[in-house]
Design a protein around this motif. Structure first.
Motif, PDB file in Angstrom:
ATOM      1  N   PHE A  80       0.836  -1.198   0.000  1.00 47.09           N
ATOM      2  CA  PHE A  80       0.000   0.000   0.000  1.00 47.09           C
ATOM      3  C   PHE A  80       0.873   1.251   0.000  1.00 47.09           C
ATOM      4  CE2 PHE A  80      -3.423  -2.818   1.233  1.00 47.09           C
ATOM      5  CZ  PHE A  80      -4.576  -2.187   0.809  1.00 47.09           C
ATOM      6  N   GLY A  81       1.737   1.348   1.016  1.00 51.89           N
ATOM      7  CA  GLY A  81       2.579   2.534   1.156  1.00 51.89           C
ATOM      8  C   GLY A  81       3.589   2.672   0.047  1.00 51.89           C
ATOM      9  N   LEU A  82       4.199   1.545  -0.367  1.00 45.78           N
ATOM     10  CA  LEU A  82       5.236   1.598  -1.388  1.00 45.78           C
ATOM     11  C   LEU A  82       4.653   1.980  -2.744  1.00 45.78           C
ATOM     12  CD1 LEU A  82       8.286   1.161  -1.573  1.00 45.78           C
ATOM     13  CD2 LEU A  82       7.833  -1.174  -2.336  1.00 45.78           C
ATOM     14  N   VAL A  83       3.515   1.389  -3.108  1.00 48.11           N
ATOM     15  CA  VAL A  83       2.875   1.724  -4.386  1.00 48.11           C
ATOM     16  C   VAL A  83       2.426   3.177  -4.390  1.00 48.11           C
ATOM     17  CG1 VAL A  83       0.856   1.271  -5.837  1.00 48.11           C
ATOM     18  CG2 VAL A  83       2.173  -0.635  -4.904  1.00 48.11           C
ATOM     19  N   ASP A  84       1.819   3.624  -3.279  1.00 43.96           N
ATOM     20  CA  ASP A  84       1.430   5.031  -3.179  1.00 43.96           C
ATOM     21  C   ASP A  84       2.643   5.936  -3.367  1.00 43.96           C
ATOM     22  OD1 ASP A  84      -1.158   4.302  -2.715  1.00 43.96           O
ATOM     23  OD2 ASP A  84      -1.160   4.757  -0.576  1.00 43.96           O
ATOM     24  N   THR A  85       3.757   5.583  -2.706  1.00 43.97           N
ATOM     25  CA  THR A  85       4.968   6.389  -2.793  1.00 43.97           C
ATOM     26  C   THR A  85       5.482   6.460  -4.225  1.00 43.97           C
ATOM     27  OG1 THR A  85       5.595   5.785  -0.531  1.00 43.97           O
ATOM     28  CG2 THR A  85       7.323   6.655  -1.938  1.00 43.97           C
ATOM     29  N   PHE A  86       5.470   5.330  -4.935  1.00 43.36           N
ATOM     30  CA  PHE A  86       5.971   5.307  -6.312  1.00 43.36           C
ATOM     31  C   PHE A  86       5.157   6.238  -7.212  1.00 43.36           C
ATOM     32  CE2 PHE A  86       5.342   3.495 -10.588  1.00 43.36           C
ATOM     33  CZ  PHE A  86       6.600   3.770 -11.110  1.00 43.36           C
ATOM     34  N   PHE A  87       3.831   6.078  -7.205  1.00 43.91           N
ATOM     35  CA  PHE A  87       3.013   6.880  -8.101  1.00 43.91           C
ATOM     36  C   PHE A  87       3.019   8.359  -7.708  1.00 43.91           C
ATOM     37  CE2 PHE A  87       0.986   2.718  -9.093  1.00 43.91           C
ATOM     38  CZ  PHE A  87       1.199   2.746 -10.464  1.00 43.91           C
ATOM     39  N   VAL A  88       3.040   8.639  -6.409  1.00 42.71           N
ATOM     40  CA  VAL A  88       3.100  10.034  -5.967  1.00 42.71           C
ATOM     41  C   VAL A  88       4.439  10.657  -6.344  1.00 42.71           C
ATOM     42  CG1 VAL A  88       3.183  11.529  -3.916  1.00 42.71           C
ATOM     43  CG2 VAL A  88       1.402   9.797  -4.123  1.00 42.71           C
ATOM     44  N   SER A  89       5.519   9.852  -6.337  1.00 44.82           N
ATOM     45  CA  SER A  89       6.844  10.384  -6.705  1.00 44.82           C
ATOM     46  C   SER A  89       6.848  10.904  -8.138  1.00 44.82           C
ATOM     47  CB  SER A  89       7.908   9.300  -6.541  1.00 44.82           C
ATOM     48  OG  SER A  89       7.815   8.301  -7.549  1.00 44.82           O
ATOM     49  N   LEU A  90       5.951  10.385  -8.993  1.00 41.28           N
ATOM     50  CA  LEU A  90       5.877  10.838 -10.378  1.00 41.28           C
ATOM     51  C   LEU A  90       5.274  12.236 -10.481  1.00 41.28           C
ATOM     52  CD1 LEU A  90       4.628   7.534 -12.096  1.00 41.28           C
ATOM     53  CD2 LEU A  90       6.982   8.357 -11.821  1.00 41.28           C
ATOM     54  N   LEU A  91       4.612  12.683  -9.401  1.00 38.19           N
ATOM     55  CA  LEU A  91       4.034  14.029  -9.383  1.00 38.19           C
ATOM     56  C   LEU A  91       5.080  15.098  -9.101  1.00 38.19           C
ATOM     57  CD1 LEU A  91       0.792  13.280  -7.303  1.00 38.19           C
ATOM     58  CD2 LEU A  91       0.925  13.662  -9.782  1.00 38.19           C
ATOM     59  N   GLY A  92       6.177  14.715  -8.400  1.00 39.19           N
ATOM     60  CA  GLY A  92       7.229  15.683  -8.086  1.00 39.19           C
ATOM     61  C   GLY A  92       7.783  15.507  -6.690  1.00 39.19           C
ATOM     62  N   THR A  93       8.874  16.239  -6.396  1.00 36.48           N
ATOM     63  CA  THR A  93       9.566  16.105  -5.110  1.00 36.48           C
ATOM     64  C   THR A  93       8.713  16.606  -3.951  1.00 36.48           C
ATOM     65  OG1 THR A  93      11.737  16.301  -6.161  1.00 36.48           O
ATOM     66  CG2 THR A  93      11.616  16.786  -3.805  1.00 36.48           C
ATOM     67  N   GLU A  94       7.946  17.690  -4.173  1.00 30.79           N
ATOM     68  CA  GLU A  94       7.128  18.222  -3.080  1.00 30.79           C
ATOM     69  C   GLU A  94       6.056  17.222  -2.659  1.00 30.79           C
ATOM     70  OE1 GLU A  94       5.556  22.072  -4.020  1.00 30.79           O
ATOM     71  OE2 GLU A  94       7.314  23.081  -3.159  1.00 30.79           O
ATOM     72  N   GLN A  95       5.418  16.598  -3.624  1.00 29.43           N
ATOM     73  CA  GLN A  95       4.397  15.598  -3.297  1.00 29.43           C
ATOM     74  C   GLN A  95       5.020  14.374  -2.629  1.00 29.43           C
ATOM     75  OE1 GLN A  95       4.643  17.283  -6.114  1.00 29.43           O
ATOM     76  NE2 GLN A  95       2.640  17.777  -6.992  1.00 29.43           N
ATOM     77  N   LEU A  96       6.211  13.972  -3.087  1.00 24.73           N
ATOM     78  CA  LEU A  96       6.905  12.842  -2.464  1.00 24.73           C
ATOM     79  C   LEU A  96       7.292  13.185  -1.030  1.00 24.73           C
ATOM     80  CD1 LEU A  96       8.207  10.053  -2.575  1.00 24.73           C
ATOM     81  CD2 LEU A  96      10.237  11.107  -3.621  1.00 24.73           C
ATOM     82  N   ALA A  97       7.775  14.402  -0.803  1.00 25.58           N
ATOM     83  CA  ALA A  97       8.121  14.831   0.553  1.00 25.58           C
ATOM     84  C   ALA A  97       6.879  14.864   1.442  1.00 25.58           C
ATOM     85  CB  ALA A  97       8.784  16.205   0.523  1.00 25.58           C
TER      86      ALA A  97
END
Length: 425
Positions: free
Chosen positions: A11-28
């Motif tokens: 759950f967390g890892l998949v969310d992190t991967f797809f959110v990382s594609l939005l940009g560094t601020e969203q990943l942070a």
């Protein structure tokens, strides 16, 4: 259990991967949420531990009606406690994340994500505690299937809701939370149907006040210390996130990715922590203390060797992992640094986790709680902070490893002492 845990942690890892594609601020932003979300999850884990211990004992004694009563009471208790915690968290979103040093630029993303996530957490409590009932009744396969199905549904919904598809609008970081919400509603509906209708392992109605008090008391006696021990981890993680935040959003993004990867890298440890306790408790009840010690020692030996292999794989793949999760060079550099140091301590961390789960199985939840306090707030946070002051980010990472090594030795000695007390009592 390994398959189910892999999918649950995804759950967390998949969310992190797809959110990382939005940009560094969203990943942070999503990295800041990890210690908070894990606090709620930890409450569920603790309640599941208490539920499993009580239901397993009643099933073994043939007290089937009482087992159904306690199963229903445990589910009601989990919804009540998790719902209350989520409501407080929702109201305090801004103060909590400002305390964690989240910048004003990240707050809109954090609000979008956590507003939905808190609501969905109530539905998470039902499959987590309900799966504990199934395991206590001898079924470990079905809980794994439920967890795996929920993880697959979450993974399928993430890209659709985050980036949009056809008539579905792009929701950004909020889409990741909505995908999780849908997956948990699915899991909650499934587990209630199984327990109440298909297996008849619970009473298909709400308990009256007297019944609820009776069932809750026993579950909380073991569950609260276990939940407290689990909830200390994200609290310490929140403190560590605040420390890491002083190095900038890039450091927080890398730290968040590392924490998600740690969940996957520790999957065998977590699976053993759920399968070792029944062996420990059954043999304690039969006064077969040599078998208790043998099971414990074999599990520790295996996990130490296994985690060395995991470290080697993470270190070898660190370059490609950084490419997957990082859009910026500095984030990629810090991810590779994390993977070259921190996983060295995962085996020792496994010793601590397996010792705590064994102590809960021996009905020593307060001892496990004290060990967790020592590990996190006497060793983990202080040693990591001192390391960061003396040697910057690498020192913080090495502090993680050193703290785990010291705590593993302490945990092993405490287990031997507790087992000796059982033998002589």
């Amino acid at each position: 259990m390994i398959l189910g845990m892999v999918m649950m942690m995804s759950f967390g890892l998949v969310d992190t991967f797809f959110v990382s594609l939005l940009g560094t601020e969203q990943l942070a932003a999503i990295s800041f949420t990890f210690p908070v979300t894990f606090t709620v999850i930890s409450l569920n884990i603790g309640l599941g531990i208490g539920t499993s211990a009580i239901i397993g004992k009643l099933q073994g004694a043939g007290a089937i009606n009482d087992s159904k009563l306690y199963a229903t009471g445990s589910l009601m208790l989990s919804v009540l406690l998790v719902g209350s915690l989520a409501a407080v968290g929702y109201v305090l979103i801004e103060p909590i994340f400002k305390y964690l040093n989240a910048s004003e630029a990240l707050m809109p993303y954090i609000r979008d994500y956590m507003g939905i996530w808190y609501l969905s957490s109530v539905f998470l409590s039902l499959p987590m505690v309900g799966n504990s009932v199934l395991r206590a009744c001898g079924d470990t396969r079905t809980p794994s299937i439920i967890m795996a199905s929920g993880g697959a549904l979450n993974a399928a919904m993430d890209p659709i809701l985050i980036f949009g598809f056809g008539p579905v609008p792009a929701m950004g970081i909020q889409g990741a939370a909505v995908a999780t919400f849908i997956a948990w509603i699915f899991g909650a509906s499934w587990i209630i149907w199984l327990l109440a209708v298909r297996r008849e392992l619970m009473i298909p109605r709400l308990l009256n006040l007297a019944e609820f008090k009776r069932s809750s008391k026993e579950v909380l006696r073991i569950g609260l210390p276990a939940a407290g021990a689990n909830m200390l981890t994200p609290i310490a993680g929140a403190v560590m996130t605040a420390i890491v935040a002083t190095y900038g959003a890039e450091a927080v993004a890398a730290w968040g990715v590392g924490n998600r990867l740690e969940s996957i890298a520790s999957i065998v440890i977590l699976s053993l922590s759920m399968t070792l306790p029944p062996i420990i408790s059954q043999n304690i009840g039969a006064n077969l203390y040599q078998r208790v010690e043998q099971a414990y020692v074999v599990a520790l030996k295996f996990i130490l060797v296994w985690q060395v292999v995991v470290f080697g794989l993470l270190w070898a793949a660190s370059h490609w992992i950084a490419l997957i999760f990082a859009n910026e060079q500095e984030v990629a550099r810090l991810i590779k640094l994390f993977l070259a140091i921190v996983p060295l301590g995962y085996g020792m961390q496994g010793v601590v986790i397996l010792t705590n789960s064994s102590l809960n199985a021996m009905h020593r939840p307060m001892t496990a709680l004290v060990l967790s306090i020592i590990r996190l707030f006497v060793l983990f946070v202080p040693v990591s902070y001192i390391g960061s002051v003396l040697f910057d980010i690498p020192g913080l990472f090495w502090g993680n490893v050193i703290a785990n090594v010291i705590m593993a030795v302490i945990s092993y000695c405490i287990f031997k002492q507790m087992l000796k007390k059982h033998r002589t009592s």
